[in-house]
Design a protein around this motif. Sequence first.
Motif: not given
Length: 136
Positions: A31-37
């Motif tokens: 989710g958001r963590i993967a996108e931000r990474a």
Amino acid sequence: MTDYRRSAHAVFDIKYHLVWITKYRYKILKGRIAERARDLIRQTCEARGIVIVRGAVSGDHVHMLVSGTPELSPAKMVQYIKGRSSRRLQDEFSELRKRYWGQHLWARGYFCATVGAVDEKTIPFVYAFVSFFRLA
């Protein structure tokens, strides 16, 4: 034909296949963590002159095919990318800070393999070129 990169005194095509995992193989890159990474990795690579040819962020690891410069070793590339992304992700997502005490999001090691464009047709030319200059 290969797209060669240029610097002031060199023409090069240096590619590395890089893979690293999250600490304890926790599947946190969703989710958001993967996108931000993914965004942080892109920003870090752009700032250091590293071109991402292909990449993927999976649940517990990151795969990348990158084109680097001769001045930058694969170890330094990974150090810059993992270090910056770990700090920023833990600052922005409090759930990661709780899970990863000591500020270590990524596992210690990484995988690196070179990707080359040298084949059997190129090698005889190189040996002929080198032997020509040895005789002189």
